[in-house]
Scaffold this active site. Structure first.
Site, PDB file in Angstrom:
ATOM      1  N   ASP A  13     -19.771   9.759  -3.585  1.00 21.91           N
ATOM      2  CA  ASP A  13     -19.945  10.932  -2.721  1.00 21.91           C
ATOM      3  C   ASP A  13     -18.626  11.415  -2.134  1.00 21.91           C
ATOM      4  O   ASP A  13     -18.592  11.947  -1.022  1.00 21.91           O
ATOM      5  CB  ASP A  13     -20.947  10.642  -1.585  1.00 21.91           C
ATOM      6  N   GLY A  15     -16.789  13.738  -3.533  1.00 21.64           N
ATOM      7  CA  GLY A  15     -16.614  15.162  -3.850  1.00 21.64           C
ATOM      8  C   GLY A  15     -16.094  15.355  -5.269  1.00 21.64           C
ATOM      9  O   GLY A  15     -15.430  16.357  -5.567  1.00 21.64           O
ATOM     10  N   LYS A  16     -16.458  14.429  -6.155  1.00 24.19           N
ATOM     11  CA  LYS A  16     -15.980  14.514  -7.544  1.00 24.19           C
ATOM     12  C   LYS A  16     -16.462  15.785  -8.234  1.00 24.19           C
ATOM     13  O   LYS A  16     -15.710  16.415  -8.970  1.00 24.19           O
ATOM     14  CB  LYS A  16     -16.466  13.302  -8.348  1.00 24.19           C
ATOM     15  N   LYS A  18     -17.016  18.784  -7.184  1.00 24.01           N
ATOM     16  CA  LYS A  18     -16.219  19.983  -6.886  1.00 24.01           C
ATOM     17  C   LYS A  18     -14.912  19.966  -7.686  1.00 24.01           C
ATOM     18  O   LYS A  18     -14.509  20.990  -8.252  1.00 24.01           O
ATOM     19  CB  LYS A  18     -15.915  20.054  -5.378  1.00 24.01           C
ATOM     20  N   GLY A  40     -25.239  12.275  -7.957  1.00 23.85           N
ATOM     21  CA  GLY A  40     -25.611  13.599  -7.459  1.00 23.85           C
ATOM     22  C   GLY A  40     -24.334  14.367  -7.222  1.00 23.85           C
ATOM     23  O   GLY A  40     -23.668  14.161  -6.218  1.00 23.85           O
ATOM     24  N   HIS A  41     -23.941  15.179  -8.174  1.00 22.19           N
ATOM     25  CA  HIS A  41     -22.669  15.899  -8.069  1.00 22.19           C
ATOM     26  C   HIS A  41     -22.920  17.334  -7.599  1.00 22.19           C
ATOM     27  O   HIS A  41     -23.522  18.125  -8.302  1.00 22.19           O
ATOM     28  CB  HIS A  41     -21.932  15.876  -9.412  1.00 22.19           C
ATOM     29  N   THR A  42     -22.460  17.596  -6.379  1.00 24.78           N
ATOM     30  CA  THR A  42     -22.724  18.903  -5.784  1.00 24.78           C
ATOM     31  C   THR A  42     -21.568  19.850  -6.080  1.00 24.78           C
ATOM     32  O   THR A  42     -20.415  19.523  -5.834  1.00 24.78           O
ATOM     33  CB  THR A  42     -22.896  18.755  -4.259  1.00 24.78           C
ATOM     34  N   ARG A 142     -29.883  -6.821 -24.745  1.00 27.88           N
ATOM     35  CA  ARG A 142     -30.192  -6.418 -26.122  1.00 27.88           C
ATOM     36  C   ARG A 142     -31.663  -6.097 -26.354  1.00 27.88           C
ATOM     37  O   ARG A 142     -32.198  -6.280 -27.433  1.00 27.88           O
ATOM     38  CB  ARG A 142     -29.676  -7.471 -27.120  1.00 27.88           C
ATOM     39  N   GLN A 225     -20.510   7.743  -9.172  1.00 32.08           N
ATOM     40  CA  GLN A 225     -20.427   6.725  -8.106  1.00 32.08           C
ATOM     41  C   GLN A 225     -18.956   6.515  -7.706  1.00 32.08           C
ATOM     42  O   GLN A 225     -18.172   7.448  -7.837  1.00 32.08           O
ATOM     43  CB  GLN A 225     -21.095   5.404  -8.543  1.00 32.08           C
ATOM     44  N   ARG A 306     -26.125   9.266   4.973  1.00 36.39           N
ATOM     45  CA  ARG A 306     -25.043   8.363   4.566  1.00 36.39           C
ATOM     46  C   ARG A 306     -24.463   7.673   5.793  1.00 36.39           C
ATOM     47  O   ARG A 306     -24.320   8.304   6.843  1.00 36.39           O
ATOM     48  CB  ARG A 306     -23.929   9.145   3.862  1.00 36.39           C
ATOM     49  N   LEU A 333     -11.136  17.073   4.627  1.00 37.33           N
ATOM     50  CA  LEU A 333     -10.255  16.928   5.788  1.00 37.33           C
ATOM     51  C   LEU A 333     -10.771  17.745   6.967  1.00 37.33           C
ATOM     52  O   LEU A 333     -10.664  17.342   8.116  1.00 37.33           O
ATOM     53  CB  LEU A 333      -8.849  17.418   5.417  1.00 37.33           C
ATOM     54  N   ASP A 334     -11.362  18.910   6.656  1.00 34.71           N
ATOM     55  CA  ASP A 334     -11.865  19.813   7.702  1.00 34.71           C
ATOM     56  C   ASP A 334     -12.972  19.177   8.545  1.00 34.71           C
ATOM     57  O   ASP A 334     -13.199  19.591   9.685  1.00 34.71           O
ATOM     58  CB  ASP A 334     -12.378  21.116   7.065  1.00 34.71           C
TER      59      ASP A 334
HETATM   60  P1  IMP Z   1     -28.452   2.266  -8.254  1.00 32.15           P
HETATM   61  O1  IMP Z   1     -27.231   2.809  -8.909  1.00 32.15           O
HETATM   62  O2  IMP Z   1     -29.569   3.254  -8.113  1.00 32.15           O
HETATM   63  O3  IMP Z   1     -28.887   0.959  -8.852  1.00 32.15           O
HETATM   64  O4  IMP Z   1     -28.048   1.912  -6.716  1.00 32.15           O
HETATM   65  C1  IMP Z   1     -27.127   0.866  -6.404  1.00 32.15           C
HETATM   66  C2  IMP Z   1     -26.274   1.256  -5.206  1.00 32.15           C
HETATM   67  O5  IMP Z   1     -25.397   2.320  -5.585  1.00 32.15           O
HETATM   68  C3  IMP Z   1     -27.062   1.774  -4.010  1.00 32.15           C
HETATM   69  O6  IMP Z   1     -26.380   1.379  -2.822  1.00 32.15           O
HETATM   70  C4  IMP Z   1     -26.983   3.287  -4.148  1.00 32.15           C
HETATM   71  O7  IMP Z   1     -27.121   3.953  -2.913  1.00 32.15           O
HETATM   72  C5  IMP Z   1     -25.579   3.423  -4.704  1.00 32.15           C
HETATM   73  N1  IMP Z   1     -25.391   4.643  -5.501  1.00 32.15           N
HETATM   74  C6  IMP Z   1     -25.820   4.884  -6.751  1.00 32.15           C
HETATM   75  N2  IMP Z   1     -25.422   6.100  -7.162  1.00 32.15           N
HETATM   76  C7  IMP Z   1     -24.715   6.633  -6.168  1.00 32.15           C
HETATM   77  C8  IMP Z   1     -24.018   7.873  -5.999  1.00 32.15           C
HETATM   78  O8  IMP Z   1     -23.945   8.731  -6.883  1.00 32.15           O
HETATM   79  N3  IMP Z   1     -23.393   8.055  -4.780  1.00 32.15           N
HETATM   80  C9  IMP Z   1     -23.408   7.107  -3.822  1.00 32.15           C
HETATM   81  N4  IMP Z   1     -24.037   5.942  -3.929  1.00 32.15           N
HETATM   82  C10 IMP Z   1     -24.689   5.709  -5.080  1.00 32.15           C
END
Ligand code: IMP
Length: 430
Positions: A13, A15-16, A18, A40-42, A142, A225, A306, A333-334
């Site tokens: 999270d 900000g990748k 963007k 979740g890439h916003t 496997r 991530q 978060r 930063l803002d």
């Molecule tokens: P999983 O990837 O769903 O197995 O979650 C494992 C951990 O990674 C948890 O703490 C999630 O909140 C965190 N996590 C997974 N994907 C993201 C992401 O895109 N952003 C932030 N945390 C993430």
């Protein structure tokens, strides 16, 4: 030719999305190489905000977009995302390629993700519940199914029957869950329908990526991530199940390390984390609440708030090393505009009293040692000129650069594309 990897340097999270979107302007292709729809890439442009979970963010710029072999794919979610973009006039079919070697997220993966978290109770990981961990377990064990396996109808049917029998045993005897068993016949029909939609996108993506490299194209590798969710180098066991580091791009996209030209680390100007696990600089006070509200810190995938805290230089310095980061992009930063004083963790005191500047194996029971800096305490959101940044912000930026050991290439002052200061636009693409 350039191969640029974009990685998160904290717990995701940063900000990748963007920055991938921004750099895609000059990229010929964008590749996802690990993770799945837990990401979740916003991305924001004009009045529109897009949250992409599986598709590479480059798709919004109508660029070749590749789901590499290292990704785990939930086909139902992928189709949903494709449909949503097509309704917005983005003809995904012209740009998307899915690796025939990518693993599928199957119905039991989602069920087992949920049941395992329920079993763990207060020790749960806090996963996104998307079946990511169980899908990677089956890959390594496997007993996974790959996208390309769907193309061999009879073999797929037989393998599915075998796997479903095993998963039903697990469901009944290990999880003792009060849920209906999985039906191989129903799953077969469901996946046949997915294949009918997705067949044209499936191909040998390592070959495609390497051909693009041979043709001197610019390729962006979009990490999902963050560094400390990496299964090897993160805060284990509170991690995701893939290698989120830059090194993961090689195995997850099928390219050799000699092809990589630079690694851009995405750094949030403070720290956040979703889910469980240690977080030394976490703030459970008004400052934490201010970071959360100013930064709109709610998960893009699950909507969970978060956890927020001060900037941790030990984390990001370690991320610079682990990823071989060549420059950083400093985000949000803002969000610090309203703070009179800022703190940066520069060392930890361990439980035995020792002080360390290097990240220890466990982040439980460490006490951060902070350096205080005075905040700029004025509005900088939306600033697009480096010269207009307040001196105190530049001092914060400079201190971070010094502590983490990598130069700043990009400064982000807001969620929109244009709210960005790119210090040296030519350094990424040649
Ligand atoms: P999983 O990837 O769903 O197995 O979650 C494992 C951990 O990674 C948890 O703490 C999630 O909140 C965190 N996590 C997974 N994907 C993201 C992401 O895109 N952003 C932030 N945390 C993430």
């Amino acid at each position: 030719m350039a191969c640029v990897i974009i990685v998160g340097t904290q717990w995701g999270d940063e900000g990748k999305g963007k920055i991938v979107d921004l750099l895609t302007e000059r990229a010929d292709a964008v590749v996802r190489y690990q993770g799945g729809n837990n990401a979740g890439h916003t991305v924001m442009f004009g009045q529109d905000t897009f949250v992409l979970h599986l598709l590479p963010s480059g798709i919004l710029r109508k660029t070749i977009s590749i789901l590499g072999n290292g990704v785990v794919v939930d086909l139902a979610e992928l189709i949903k995302e494709i449909n949503e973009l097509e309704q917005m006039d983005i003809a995904v079919a012209n740009y998307l390629h899915i690796s025939d070697r990518a693993q599928l997220v199957m119905p039991w993966h989602k069920t087992f993700d949920r049941l395992r978290e329920e079993q763990k109770g207060r020790n749960k990981i806090g996963t996104t519940g998307r079946g990511i961990g169980p899908a990677y377990e089956d890959k390594v064990g496997r007993s996974g199914i790959r996208v390309g396996d769907l193309l061999e109808t009879e073999q797929f049917k037989n393998r599915l029957a075998e796997i479903v029998a095993e998963k039903n045993k697990l469901l009944a005897s290990y999880f003792k869950a009060d849920e209906p068993p999985f039906s191989a016949a129903d799953i077969f029909s469901e996946f046949e329908a997915y294949l009918n939609i997705l067949r044209p996108y499936i191909r040998d993506t390592p070959l495609l990526v390497n051909q693009l490299i041979e043709d001197d194209k610019n390729i962006l590798f979009e990490g999902a991530q963050g560094t400390f969710l990496d299964v090897d180098h993160g805060t284990y066991p509170f991690v995701t199940s893939s290698n989120t580091l830059a090194g993961g791009a090689c195995a997850g996209a099928g390219i050799g390390p000699t092809r990589i030209t630079c690694v851009l680390g995405i750094v949030k100007a403070y720290t956040t984390r979703v889910g469980s696990g240690p977080f030394p600089t976490e703030l459970l006070d008004n400052d934490g609440e201010l970071l959360q509200s100013e930064g709109h810190e709610f998960g893009a995938t699950t909507g969970r708030p978060r956890r927020c805290g001060w900037f941790d230089a030990l984390l990001v310095r370690q991320a610079v090393r682990l990823n071989g980061i060549t420059s950083i992009s400093l985000m949000k930063l803002d969000v610090l505009d309203k703070f009179k004083t800022l703190k940066i963790a520069v060392a930890y005191r361990l439980s035995n009293g020792e002080v360390t500047e290097d990240l220890p194996r466990s982040l439980e029971n460490v006490t951060p040692i902070y350096e205080e800096m005075s905040g700029w305490n004025c509005k900088t959101a939306g600033t697009t000129s480096y010269k207009q940044l307040p001196t105190k912000m530049l001092a914060y930026l400079e201190r971070i650069t010094e502590l983490v050991g990598a130069p700043v290439a990009i400064i982000s002052t807001g969620p929109k594309r244009e709210e960005t200061i790119v210090l040296n636009p030519d350094q990424f693409w040649f």
